[in-house]
Structures are given as structure tokens and as C-alpha cells.
Write a protein that holds these residues in place. Structure first.
Motif, PDB file in Angstrom:
ATOM      1  N   GLU A 162      19.979   1.187  -9.083  1.00  0.00           N
ATOM      2  CA  GLU A 162      18.934   0.210  -8.806  1.00  0.00           C
ATOM      3  C   GLU A 162      17.618   0.945  -8.554  1.00  0.00           C
ATOM      4  O   GLU A 162      17.616   2.136  -8.213  1.00  0.00           O
ATOM      5  N   LYS A 167      25.212   2.911   2.103  1.00  0.00           N
ATOM      6  CA  LYS A 167      25.592   2.310   3.382  1.00  0.00           C
ATOM      7  C   LYS A 167      27.085   2.417   3.684  1.00  0.00           C
ATOM      8  O   LYS A 167      27.516   2.132   4.791  1.00  0.00           O
ATOM      9  N   PRO A 189      16.094   8.779  -0.505  1.00  0.00           N
ATOM     10  CA  PRO A 189      15.342   7.538  -0.302  1.00  0.00           C
ATOM     11  C   PRO A 189      15.501   7.042   1.136  1.00  0.00           C
ATOM     12  O   PRO A 189      16.608   7.014   1.670  1.00  0.00           O
ATOM     13  N   GLY A 224      18.169   5.587   8.848  1.00  0.00           N
ATOM     14  CA  GLY A 224      19.520   5.897   9.315  1.00  0.00           C
ATOM     15  C   GLY A 224      20.342   6.694   8.316  1.00  0.00           C
ATOM     16  O   GLY A 224      20.882   7.751   8.648  1.00  0.00           O
ATOM     17  N   ALA A 225      20.411   6.199   7.089  1.00  0.00           N
ATOM     18  CA  ALA A 225      21.239   6.875   6.082  1.00  0.00           C
ATOM     19  C   ALA A 225      20.673   8.251   5.718  1.00  0.00           C
ATOM     20  O   ALA A 225      21.363   9.261   5.851  1.00  0.00           O
ATOM     21  N   THR A 243      21.213   6.066  -4.288  1.00  0.00           N
ATOM     22  CA  THR A 243      21.695   5.350  -3.108  1.00  0.00           C
ATOM     23  C   THR A 243      22.277   3.967  -3.348  1.00  0.00           C
ATOM     24  O   THR A 243      22.896   3.407  -2.439  1.00  0.00           O
ATOM     25  N   ASN A 300      21.637  -4.270   1.090  1.00  0.00           N
ATOM     26  CA  ASN A 300      22.792  -3.398   0.923  1.00  0.00           C
ATOM     27  C   ASN A 300      23.600  -3.182   2.202  1.00  0.00           C
ATOM     28  O   ASN A 300      24.822  -3.062   2.141  1.00  0.00           O
ATOM     29  N   ASP A 304      14.167  -2.816  -2.797  1.00  0.00           N
ATOM     30  CA  ASP A 304      15.192  -3.348  -1.916  1.00  0.00           C
ATOM     31  C   ASP A 304      15.809  -2.256  -1.056  1.00  0.00           C
ATOM     32  O   ASP A 304      16.205  -1.221  -1.571  1.00  0.00           O
ATOM     33  N   GLY A 305      15.887  -2.491   0.238  1.00  0.00           N
ATOM     34  CA  GLY A 305      16.522  -1.477   1.080  1.00  0.00           C
ATOM     35  C   GLY A 305      15.522  -0.463   1.617  1.00  0.00           C
ATOM     36  O   GLY A 305      15.780   0.190   2.611  1.00  0.00           O
ATOM     37  N   LEU A 306      14.382  -0.337   0.934  1.00  0.00           N
ATOM     38  CA  LEU A 306      13.360   0.605   1.421  1.00  0.00           C
ATOM     39  C   LEU A 306      12.170  -0.132   2.029  1.00  0.00           C
ATOM     40  O   LEU A 306      11.258   0.488   2.566  1.00  0.00           O
ATOM     41  N   SER A 361      15.379   1.175  -6.226  1.00  0.00           N
ATOM     42  CA  SER A 361      15.224   1.885  -4.941  1.00  0.00           C
ATOM     43  C   SER A 361      15.922   3.228  -4.967  1.00  0.00           C
ATOM     44  O   SER A 361      15.457   4.199  -4.373  1.00  0.00           O
TER      45      SER A 361
END
Ligand SMILES: *Cc1c(COP(=O)(O)O)cnc(C)c1O
Length: 443
Positions: A377, A111, A270, A275-276, A419, A163, A331-333, A379
Motif C-alpha cells: 500500500e 501491526k 515508515p 510505536g511500530a 509495512t 491497520n 493511511d496509518g501515517l 504508506s
């Protein structure tokens, strides 16, 4: 729901939450995205003129002259470990690298580039409007007390499961803004604690990530001094992410890896809201056109980009529409609906999506640590199965054949995008490892 991009068999696997590789029906490898309006040059220019400022404000960036970058690391031991059995040729010959965005300064995750870009764009705009900056030139004056006092009257807010909240919170505070992070109540406690300890306000909301975003957006709309970073449709975030492409290309060159028709590049990213990974894939396609092939990795419970692209519509299609529950440890996904900004951009640029079960994430994160001594992590481990899907399955090999890549596959470079993870506290990491160990070795 009409899923015209999925066969009956694929839909069945998807609904049973079996891991699968899906190839994007409208993918056109020759499309380089250059007819699209988003221009990475804008973000590169912003990072250039803000390098002095970032170097002044963030000690972690000083040594690099205010430049954000993450290492590119060869992972030969893991490559041997994860190669498909009985397929010695193709996999052993290509070169695997890990792009270490888990190690990006300040934010500790992918991020960072998007978050910094959007925060800098906001700071520039506010300071220009207030007459505190001249339109051209260096931005170091944004670190002066007068500018900081002005920015400090404004609030930068975001809705996030983790994140992005960490990134926007830490970057926002660093630039002098007030920072507010709206989180779903199931977001990890250590992330909330970390933000609060740094003076960032955390507002918790019942419901999932989408609910936190909606609540954050509404709160900011009601406050003229508040600015909301919209993960679901932000052009600034997207452009910030695109700048990773140039960085990667420079690093591959330095490592002696050519990318051209005889030396294809495969990148495994991932994907949460999109966006990323979307920005990175877009940036790479703009630079490398048909020689780069990008695949997204999504949790089996939350394959929102796959579902959106398979439905082939501009209307949003949540994973719930195919009976999936978006419940994942990743997390994040854990995102149930893809970005409406990014999904249409990916329709022709993205080669495909593979899905990953939660157990595999914990196993592979541990395998990476054991093989290479790199801690990420779970993810962030989602991309690690990419080369195996491509080179070790019938569907992956069909992709290679269809695009005449079989003869050059042994010269390929594979980049697995890591990531997140460097801000994860040690006791939480120990929990991740324990879960990986309990699951046993690579399946
Ligand atoms: C946010 C995130 C991603 C994906 O980014 P999106 O823009 O949500 O697709 C991947 N990995 C980690 C660890 C993240 O935090």
C-alpha cells in the motif's frame, strides 16, 4: 512554538510541505538503549510460550509453528531504478532489501507483532486471574473451550485509522475476545467492511485518528470488561514490535550480510504515531548499537515525530503547532502527534527523519511493483527514498562523514521496511496503481 532542533531553512521547507531529510540533533550513534527499562526478552519469551497456542488458533501460522515472521527480499532492480543520478558508486555497491511486513500473517501489516503481543498478554493475564492457566509453561490451553468462553466475556478495543484496527480486530476475535474498533469516519470503507464481515464491531467517530483513540479510550474506561489497546502509549505494543529486530538480524545473517563497523546497516521505517518503527529501531539498537542507523519516513503533512523531537520537550507538540494540517492519503501515517512513550526513547537512538509527499508514495509503490512484482500500500512505500536521501544528498553525505561512514558506505546494507498491503482488496489496489501511473515515473 520553539523548534530549536530546526534551522530557519528547515522549518520553512517543513511548512511548505517540501520533502526533506532532517538529522536528529541529540542522536548518539554509540547509545544502544540498554540503559532503558524496556526489555525485548519479555516479548520474545511470551511469543515462545504462546507459539503452540497461535499454531492451534491461526491456520496461517501453523506451517511456521506459531511463529510470526515476514520475508526479507533483495530488491536489486528497484535499487538501480531509484539510485541517484550521477552517483554510480555508493548506491550500486550496497545491498538493498525490503522487509516484507506487508505480508505478515493475520494482520497484513507491521501491526501484527505489536498486536499479537498485547492480545496475548491480555489473554494470559485474564486466564491466570481466573485460574485457567498455571503461571509457567505452554499457553495452548488458552484454545480450550473453557478458556475461550472466559475470554469471550471480555472485550478488546482499539482506536485506529485502519491497520491497527484490522490487526487488533482479527487477532482479538481469533483469540476468542469480543473485538471493537473505533475509527475516524474518514477511515477507508473496505477496512470497516472487512472488520464487520468478521464479526468485529466498528464504531465511527467524527474527527481524526486522535479523536477516535480518545473516544475509544473513554468507552473502554466505562466498561470493566473492556480493555483498550492504547496506540499512543502502549508498552505491550512497543515490546511486541521490538522482536522484529532479532528476526531481521537472523535473516541478514542467512543472506550473508554481516553487520559491524565495516558493514553498517541502514534501516528506513515508515512512522505514524511511532510505536511500530520505534519498537523496531529500539530492538535493533539494543542488538547492534553503533552499527545500525535508523531513519523514519513521515508524510510531509504529518511529520509528528520530527516535530516532537525538534521541539525538544516532553510536552506534546502536534504538527498543527507548525501550521501543518495532517491531511495525507498515507493511511496509518496520518498522525498529528507522536507517541509520548516512544518519542523520548527515540531522541538519542534515531538518526533522522525524512519526509515524503503523497504523490511520491503512489509513484514509488508502483515503481516497486513494476521492478520487483511486489504490491504494497502507498504508506508502506514511504521508506523507499531512504537510501537516496542518505547517499544522494549533501545532508545525507554529511551524516556519513560525521560518523566516519563514507569509506564503508559501499559495503552497507539498506533495509527498507515495507509495512502494509496484503489485505488490500484488488479494486483498491487498482486505484492506487492508476494514481501512480497518472503521476508518471520517478521524480
Ligand atoms: C501503523 C503503520 C505504520 C506506522 O506505525 P506507527 O506505530 O503508527 O508509527 C506504518 N505503515 C503502515 C502501513 C501502518 O499501518
Amino acid at each position: 512554538m520553539n523548534m530549536q532542533g530546526l534551522s530557519h531553512e528547515e522549518l520553512d521547507s517543513l511548512q511548505r510541505q517540501e520533502a526533506l531529510l532532517w538529522l536528529t540533533p541529540a542522536h548518539d550513534p554509540a547509545d544502544n538503549g540498554r540503559d532503558m527499562p524496556h526489555d525485548p526478552a519479555e516479548a520474545h519469551a511470551r511469543f515462545d510460550r504462546c507459539a503452540g497456542l497461535l499454531s492451534r488458533l491461526f491456520p496461517e501460522l501453523r506451517e511456521a509453528g506459531g511463529r510470526l515472521s515476514s520475508p526479507l527480499t533483495p530488491i536489486p532492480t528497484l535499487q538501480r531504478h531509484l539510485s541517484p543520478r550521477g552517483e554510480p558508486g555508493a548506491l550500486a555497491d550496497g545491498a538493498w532489501f525490503l522487509k516484507r511486513d506487508d505480508d505478515l500473517p493475520v494482520a497484513g501489516s507491521v501491526k501484527a507483532r505489536g498486536g499479537f503481543h498485547e492480545a496475548l498478554a491480555l489473554a494470559e493475564r485474564l486466564a491466570l486471574e481466573a485460574g485457567l492457566l498455571s503461571p509457567q509453561g505452554d499457553r495452548a490451553a488458552l484454545a480450550d473451550p473453557q478458556a475461550r468462553a472466559w475470554l469471550g466475556r471480555h472485550q478488546m478495543s482499539v482506536g485506529s485509522t485502519g491497520n491497527l484496527g484490522l490487526a487488533i480486530g482479527l487477532i482479538g476475535i481469533g483469540l476468542g475476545f469480543q473485538a471493537v474498533v473505533h475509527m475516524s469516519s474518514d477511515a477507508k470503507a473496505w477496512k470497516k467492511d472487512r472488520l464487520r464481515r468478521r464479526g468485529i464491531t466498528v464504531v465511527e467517530h467524527a474527527g481524526d485518528y486522535a479523536a477516535a483513540v480518545a473516544a475509544g479510550r473513554a468507552a473502554a474506561q466505562a466498561d470493566p470488561l473492556a480493555y483498550f489497546v492504547d496506540d499512543e502509549r502502549s508498552e505491550y505494543l512497543f515490546l511486541g514490535y521490538t522482536t522484529a529486530a532479532r528476526e531481521l538480524l537472523d535473516q541478514l545473517q542467512a543472506a550473508g550480510r554481516t553487520v559491524d563497523a565495516d558493514h553498517p546497516l541502514f534501516v528506513y521505517l515508515p512512522c505514524g504515531v511511532g510505536g511500530a518503527p520505534g519498537g523496531i529501531a529500539y530492538g535493533l539498537k539494543r542488538l547492534l548499537g553503533p552499527h545500525v542507523h535508523c531513519f523514519f519516513a513521515e508524510p510531509t503533512a504529518s511529520p509528528c515525530m520530527l516535530v516532537q523531537l525538534a521541539a525538544d520537550t516532553l510536552d506534546p507538540v502536534p504538527v498543527h503547532a507548525v501550521g501543518l494540517d495532517n491531511r495525507t492519503e498515507a493511511d496509518g501515517l496520518a498522525v498529528g502527534e507522536a507517541s509520548p512513550l516512544v518519542a523520548p526513547i527515540m531522541a538519542r537512538l534515531l538518526a533522522g527523519v525524512f519526509t515524503v509527499q503523497d504523490d511520491t508514495l503512489f509513484r514509488d509503490a508502483l515503481a516497486l511493483e513494476q521492478a520487483e512484482g511486489i504490491t504494497i500500500e502507498p504508506s508502506a512505500a514511504a521508506g523507499l527514498r531512504g537510501p537516496r536521501w542518505l547517499l544522494g544528498t549533501a545532508r545525507g553525505r554529511r551524516y556519513l562523514q560525521r560518523h566516519n561512514l563514507t569509506p564503508v558506505a559501499a559495503q552497507a546494507t539498506h533495509v527498507i521496511w515495507s509495512t502494509g498491503g496484503s489485505l488490500v482488496p484488488e479494486d483498491i489496489r487498482e486505484g492506487f496503481r492508476a494514481r501512480g501511473r497518472a503521476l508518471g515515473t520517478v521524480g
